[in-house]
Design an enzyme around this catalytic site. Structure first.
Site, PDB file in Angstrom:
ATOM      1  N   HIS A 187      61.676  15.545 -12.516  1.00  0.00           N
ATOM      2  CA  HIS A 187      60.421  15.022 -13.071  1.00  0.00           C
ATOM      3  C   HIS A 187      60.311  15.176 -14.577  1.00  0.00           C
ATOM      4  O   HIS A 187      59.375  14.673 -15.183  1.00  0.00           O
ATOM      5  CB  HIS A 187      59.222  15.672 -12.367  1.00  0.00           C
ATOM      6  CG  HIS A 187      59.070  15.186 -10.956  1.00  0.00           C
ATOM      7  ND1 HIS A 187      59.702  15.801  -9.902  1.00  0.00           N
ATOM      8  CD2 HIS A 187      58.432  14.120 -10.456  1.00  0.00           C
ATOM      9  CE1 HIS A 187      59.429  15.135  -8.791  1.00  0.00           C
ATOM     10  NE2 HIS A 187      58.668  14.110  -9.099  1.00  0.00           N
ATOM     11  N   HIS A 228      56.303   1.652  -5.657  1.00  0.00           N
ATOM     12  CA  HIS A 228      57.114   0.966  -6.665  1.00  0.00           C
ATOM     13  C   HIS A 228      58.417   0.501  -6.019  1.00  0.00           C
ATOM     14  O   HIS A 228      58.617   0.686  -4.803  1.00  0.00           O
ATOM     15  CB  HIS A 228      57.348   1.852  -7.893  1.00  0.00           C
ATOM     16  CG  HIS A 228      58.028   3.160  -7.611  1.00  0.00           C
ATOM     17  ND1 HIS A 228      59.281   3.253  -7.074  1.00  0.00           N
ATOM     18  CD2 HIS A 228      57.609   4.443  -7.771  1.00  0.00           C
ATOM     19  CE1 HIS A 228      59.632   4.505  -6.938  1.00  0.00           C
ATOM     20  NE2 HIS A 228      58.619   5.267  -7.340  1.00  0.00           N
ATOM     21  N   CYS A 262      61.698  20.762 -14.794  1.00  0.00           N
ATOM     22  CA  CYS A 262      62.306  20.204 -13.587  1.00  0.00           C
ATOM     23  C   CYS A 262      63.222  19.059 -14.011  1.00  0.00           C
ATOM     24  O   CYS A 262      62.831  18.221 -14.827  1.00  0.00           O
ATOM     25  CB  CYS A 262      61.203  19.678 -12.670  1.00  0.00           C
ATOM     26  SG  CYS A 262      61.798  18.521 -11.445  1.00  0.00           S
ATOM     27  N   LYS A 291      57.130   7.170 -10.370  1.00  0.00           N
ATOM     28  CA  LYS A 291      55.720   7.048 -10.724  1.00  0.00           C
ATOM     29  C   LYS A 291      55.445   7.680 -12.080  1.00  0.00           C
ATOM     30  O   LYS A 291      54.610   7.217 -12.846  1.00  0.00           O
ATOM     31  CB  LYS A 291      54.871   7.792  -9.694  1.00  0.00           C
ATOM     32  CG  LYS A 291      54.938   7.223  -8.322  1.00  0.00           C
ATOM     33  CD  LYS A 291      54.431   8.260  -7.322  1.00  0.00           C
ATOM     34  CE  LYS A 291      54.870   7.870  -5.930  1.00  0.00           C
ATOM     35  NZ  LYS A 291      54.784   8.943  -4.974  1.00  0.00           N
ATOM     36  N   CYS A 297      57.843  23.275  -8.871  1.00  0.00           N
ATOM     37  CA  CYS A 297      57.570  21.974  -9.489  1.00  0.00           C
ATOM     38  C   CYS A 297      56.590  21.232  -8.597  1.00  0.00           C
ATOM     39  O   CYS A 297      56.894  20.945  -7.431  1.00  0.00           O
ATOM     40  CB  CYS A 297      58.858  21.151  -9.644  1.00  0.00           C
ATOM     41  SG  CYS A 297      58.486  19.452 -10.145  1.00  0.00           S
ATOM     42  N   CYS A 357      57.921  17.777  -7.368  1.00  0.00           N
ATOM     43  CA  CYS A 357      58.822  17.828  -6.194  1.00  0.00           C
ATOM     44  C   CYS A 357      58.164  18.565  -5.036  1.00  0.00           C
ATOM     45  O   CYS A 357      58.680  18.532  -3.934  1.00  0.00           O
ATOM     46  CB  CYS A 357      60.108  18.581  -6.511  1.00  0.00           C
ATOM     47  SG  CYS A 357      61.070  17.945  -7.861  1.00  0.00           S
ATOM     48  N   LYS A 384      65.437   7.062 -13.929  1.00  0.00           N
ATOM     49  CA  LYS A 384      65.044   6.856 -12.529  1.00  0.00           C
ATOM     50  C   LYS A 384      63.707   6.116 -12.434  1.00  0.00           C
ATOM     51  O   LYS A 384      62.760   6.464 -13.147  1.00  0.00           O
ATOM     52  CB  LYS A 384      64.925   8.214 -11.833  1.00  0.00           C
ATOM     53  CG  LYS A 384      64.504   8.082 -10.381  1.00  0.00           C
ATOM     54  CD  LYS A 384      64.412   9.433  -9.700  1.00  0.00           C
ATOM     55  CE  LYS A 384      63.951   9.256  -8.265  1.00  0.00           C
ATOM     56  NZ  LYS A 384      62.628   9.740  -7.995  1.00  0.00           N
ATOM     57  N   HIS A 408      60.404   2.879  -3.647  1.00  0.00           N
ATOM     58  CA  HIS A 408      59.868   3.015  -2.284  1.00  0.00           C
ATOM     59  C   HIS A 408      60.195   1.770  -1.469  1.00  0.00           C
ATOM     60  O   HIS A 408      60.585   1.851  -0.301  1.00  0.00           O
ATOM     61  CB  HIS A 408      58.346   3.168  -2.310  1.00  0.00           C
ATOM     62  CG  HIS A 408      57.860   4.313  -3.130  1.00  0.00           C
ATOM     63  ND1 HIS A 408      56.909   4.178  -4.108  1.00  0.00           N
ATOM     64  CD2 HIS A 408      58.209   5.620  -3.122  1.00  0.00           C
ATOM     65  CE1 HIS A 408      56.678   5.353  -4.655  1.00  0.00           C
ATOM     66  NE2 HIS A 408      57.461   6.241  -4.083  1.00  0.00           N
TER      67      HIS A 408
HETATM   68  O1  ME8 Z   1      59.546  12.539  -1.900  1.00  0.00           O
HETATM   69  N1  ME8 Z   1      65.416   4.729  -6.321  1.00  0.00           N
HETATM   70  O2  ME8 Z   1      57.814  11.046  -1.544  1.00  0.00           O
HETATM   71  P1  ME8 Z   1      57.966  10.044  -2.772  1.00  0.00           P
HETATM   72  C1  ME8 Z   1      65.600   4.711  -4.995  1.00  0.00           C
HETATM   73  N2  ME8 Z   1      56.710  12.655   0.151  1.00  0.00           N
HETATM   74  N3  ME8 Z   1      64.703   5.213  -4.119  1.00  0.00           N
HETATM   75  C2  ME8 Z   1      63.596   5.759  -4.611  1.00  0.00           C
HETATM   76  C3  ME8 Z   1      63.337   5.828  -6.000  1.00  0.00           C
HETATM   77  C4  ME8 Z   1      64.311   5.267  -6.869  1.00  0.00           C
HETATM   78  N4  ME8 Z   1      64.158   5.257  -8.169  1.00  0.00           N
HETATM   79  N5  ME8 Z   1      62.159   6.430  -6.191  1.00  0.00           N
HETATM   80  C5  ME8 Z   1      61.685   6.741  -4.953  1.00  0.00           C
HETATM   81  C6  ME8 Z   1      58.539  12.174  -1.306  1.00  0.00           C
HETATM   82  N6  ME8 Z   1      62.542   6.330  -4.002  1.00  0.00           N
HETATM   83  C7  ME8 Z   1      58.069  12.949  -0.107  1.00  0.00           C
HETATM   84  C8  ME8 Z   1      58.949  12.616   1.074  1.00  0.00           C
HETATM   85  S1  ME8 Z   1      59.639  12.855   3.632  1.00  0.00           S
HETATM   86  C9  ME8 Z   1      59.325  13.955   4.841  1.00  0.00           C
HETATM   87  C10 ME8 Z   1      58.606  13.350   2.322  1.00  0.00           C
HETATM   88  C11 ME8 Z   1      62.386   6.476  -2.568  1.00  0.00           C
HETATM   89  O3  ME8 Z   1      56.733   9.226  -2.781  1.00  0.00           O
HETATM   90  C12 ME8 Z   1      63.476   7.391  -2.018  1.00  0.00           C
HETATM   91  O4  ME8 Z   1      63.729   7.070  -0.685  1.00  0.00           O
HETATM   92  O5  ME8 Z   1      58.334  10.769  -3.995  1.00  0.00           O
HETATM   93  C13 ME8 Z   1      62.808   8.745  -2.137  1.00  0.00           C
HETATM   94  O6  ME8 Z   1      63.362   9.696  -1.252  1.00  0.00           O
HETATM   95  C14 ME8 Z   1      61.376   8.426  -1.781  1.00  0.00           C
HETATM   96  O7  ME8 Z   1      61.146   7.116  -2.304  1.00  0.00           O
HETATM   97  C15 ME8 Z   1      60.454   9.461  -2.394  1.00  0.00           C
HETATM   98  O8  ME8 Z   1      59.139   9.081  -2.302  1.00  0.00           O
END
Ligand code: ME8
Length: 681
Positions: free
Chosen positions: A153, A19, A150, A312, A129, A132, A309, A22
């Protein structure tokens, strides 16, 4: 030897498709990588997917797939999305790859070897959670009735009741980490996040459970449990290692040349939601294993939609970055410039580290003001002037018109360009793209003013011998701008450089001794065959909205008002008499409470004071537009004599007036405080 620059994004969970949040992280990292490549730095850029853990296992189960089938289906969609969005020269890592698994296994062994007491078996009891993939204490959660939730979430956490687990001696690392942060202020950026982590560390650390036995989708712990339990490594220990494993040779050895060369320069760009994992757990694992630490953890804020926020798990906030870029591709140069417009808005609108509320008003406003007006006009005016007058007045530097002095617009323009090249580079180096763009746009403003001031068309009429020099200044300004915008607006830069006849490698324009224009090659400007960023008028804005949030169920809400406020079309409703109107009892109400209604995404349950003995219970379909807390205390206008009716199992004793048909755009308002119950006519 050029300096290594190694930037990473979080690796994304594959429980859903990408989204805008990301895409934001990936595009910002891409902009930094592009900038450093332009500077000639030895640049590496890593992104990828986080494929193990309970969340992925549960998602697979729900979809009747094996976890491997799920990850094989979803991981390529991230890679494809980044290719579609023209993310350049990245490595893509998957945590299910054999090499990564080997590196994680080797890291475990290395910790065992270097700090044998850091891993021990015990049992874990507490909250988890799955969203997370994190353990929480009650002080980190909120309670909704009897349920612990949480905060990220907004869903219930699960209680893990005495699960046998390997623990990592995190408690040992609070002091060494504090010392490292003190000695390296750039380790956690921006500053506010460093302070957050420092106070977290100062409050002491508890040891961390780093294995799970209640599910199987992970990398096995590479040593036997005397109790015979089968453990998989905690998904965060596995995932964080990706930043290292991509640098390792195929056999997974931790001591390869690339790891030594790049890892100490690593900048981990992450969202603030995962700061603790990166700024505490990851460096603690590395210290324990005797490995070097990354250079910086760079946290971005969150993008929200109406304060919620983008995530997903909140369908109403989800914006598909590819749809958005396609919709913004309104000019003759197609999708690449749509992508650029999206990148520009996201990187300009909000300083890195801050939260930002995504609004179509903001997006259209930036598009029209900064891209269509400032940049677009400059390009059009300059290229048209050059095309028109270059035959008789070739754009060539002529030093006799370029003498130093604040009165000389040619000299002034170049001095500003020289300064801009320097300060914009400084801001990109400082990982501050919003500020870099702000400073860059100041120069674009000056170049536009230069045209107004020098009036090349009048110079042509009066056969002014300085015209060729003026055109050369303009052409050089465009060339300098085209290079400087390249990290954030790569396709725009490419298009513009093409028109200027420059097809060489796009390097950063380095100025020398106050001169930057001298480096512009002698270019032949071609007039553009259409505006790069045609102004978005109201019908176009409506089209973009429809394409992005269209008829998708639960999609992000429409903006509160169009960028240039549209007059709503008069509704085709039959006329009424005054007597008809007098039948309505409209009264001022004050909202005294507002709560969400479980499983009813659109409805809120309000209690509204109408100056009566007891507040009215009113069910209002405004949940997609308003957070409950934001409503408490506000004045609304209530249809007070509407017959009560039951909605969502609750009595609704009136209706509040709101603007909007399908989507709520606003609530009726009063221009001053009025006692509750006052009649409205
Ligand atoms: O946390 N605004 O993966 P994830 C800005 N797999 N950035 C956002 C956002 C938002 N609303 N939503 C997501 C994970 N992001 C783990 C990470 S790393 C070793 C493991 C971005 O799929 C932001 O950079 O939930 C966030 O940290 C990341 O997507 C989380 O993606």
């Amino acid at each position: 030897m050029s300096t290594p620059f190694y930037i990473t994004t979080p690796i994304y969970y594959v429980n859903d498709v990408p989204h805008l949040g990301h895409a934001y992280a990936t595009m910002v990292a891409d902009a930094f990588a592009r900038f450093h490549r332009m500077r000639g730095d030895d640049t590496r850029f890593l992104t990828g997917t986080d494929e193990h853990g309970q969340k992925v296992e549960e998602t697979a189960k729900k979809r009747n797939l094996t976890p491997q089938q799920l990850v094989d289906e979803v991981a390529p969609r991230f890679d494809e999305a980044w290719k579609t969005l023209d993310i350049a020269d990245y490595n893509f890592i998957r945590t299910t790859s054999e090499k990564h698994k080997q590196v994680v296994t080797n890291l475990w062994h290395r910790i065992r070897r270097e700090s044998p007491e850091d891993l021990y078996l015990a049992s874990y009891q507490g909250w988890y959670c799955v969203g997370c993939e994190a353990f929480y204490t009650e002080s980190q959660l909120v309670k909704d009735g009897e349920t612990w939730m949480c905060t990220t979430h907004k869903r219930p956490v699960e209680f893990i009741d005495k699960e046998r687990s390997w623990f990592f001696k995190l408690s040992k690392y609070a002091e060494p980490l504090l010392a490292h942060i003190k000695a390296h202020p750039e380790f956690i950026r921006p500053d506010a996040y460093r302070k957050e982590i420092v106070s977290f560390l100062e409050s002491g650390l508890r040891d961390l459970s780093v294995s799970r036995t209640s599910f199987a989708w992970g990398i096995p712990v590479p040593e036997a449990d005397p109790d015979g339990m089968k453990h998989v490594i905690y998904v965060w220990m596995d995932a964080l290692t990706n930043y290292y494993s991509d640098l390792c040779p195929p056999d997974g050895s931790l001591d390869g040349a690339d790891a030594k060369n790049y890892f100490p320069h690593a900048i981990h760009l992450i969202g603030k939601d995962i700061l603790r994992f990166h700024a505490v757990y990851w460096p603690a694992f590395l210290l324990s294993a005797g490995l070097p630490l990354p250079k910086s953890i760079l946290a971005t804020g969150w993008w929200t939609v109406r304060g919620e926020k983008i995530s997903k798990s909140m369908p109403a906030t989800r914006i598909d970055p590819i749809k958005l870029a396609q919709a913004l591709a309104v000019g003759p140069f197609g999708m690449p410039l749509g992508i650029d417009a999206m990148r520009y808005y996201l990187m300009r609108e909000v300083p890195l580290g801050n939260d930002g509320d995504f609004t179509f008003e903001g997006l259209f406003g930036r598009f029209n003001a900064d891209l269509a007006n400032d940049l677009g006009n400059l390009v059009n005016r300059s290229l048209t002037l050059i095309a028109k007058f270059a035959a008789d007045h070739p754009p060539v530097r002529d030093d006799q018109f370029h003498s130093d002095g604040h009165e000389n617009p040619y000299w002034q323009l170049e001095v500003h360009a020289f300064e801009t090249v320097r300060v914009v580079a400084r801001e990109f180096e400082a990982l501050a793209p919003s500020r870099a763009l702000e400073l860059l746009w100041r120069f674009i403003g000056q170049a536009n003013r230069f045209i107004d001031q020098t009036q090349p068309w009048a110079m042509a009429r009066s056969k002014d011998p300085a015209l060729g020099h003026a055109l050369w200044c303009l052409q050089s300004s465009l060339w300098t701008i085209a290079r400087m915008i390249a990290p954030v607006l790569p396709a725009t830069s490419h298009t513009l450089l093409g028109w200027l006849g420059d097809t060489g490698p796009v390097t950063w324009p380095e100025g020398v001794d106050g001169r930057v224009f001298t480096q512009a090659p002698q270019l032949t400007a071609q007039p553009p065959s259409g505006a790069m960023f045609p102004r978005l008028d109201e019908p176009m804005q409506a089209k973009i909205l429809a394409a992005v949030i269209g008829d998708e169920p639960g999609a992000a809400p429409a903006p509160a008002k169009p960028a240039e406020s549209a007059k709503p079309a008069a509704p085709a409703v039959a006329q009424i008499t005054f007597d008809d109107f007098a039948k309505l009892e409209l009264r001022v109400g004050k909202v005294i409470s507002a709560v969400a209604i479980p499983k009813k995404d659109k409805l809120l349950h309000l209690h509204v004071d109408l100056g009566e003995a007891k507040p009215r219970s009113i069910i209002a379909g405004i949940a997609e537009a308003y957070k409950p807390d934001a409503l408490v205390g506000s004045q609304v206008i209530v249809v007070a004599n509407l017959a009560p009716r039951k909605m969502a199992g609750l009595m609704s004793e009136g209706m509040i007036l709101a603007a909007g048909d399908e989507a709520i755009l606003g609530l009726s308002a009063l221009d001053r405080d009025v006692p509750p119950g006052t009649r409205v006519r």
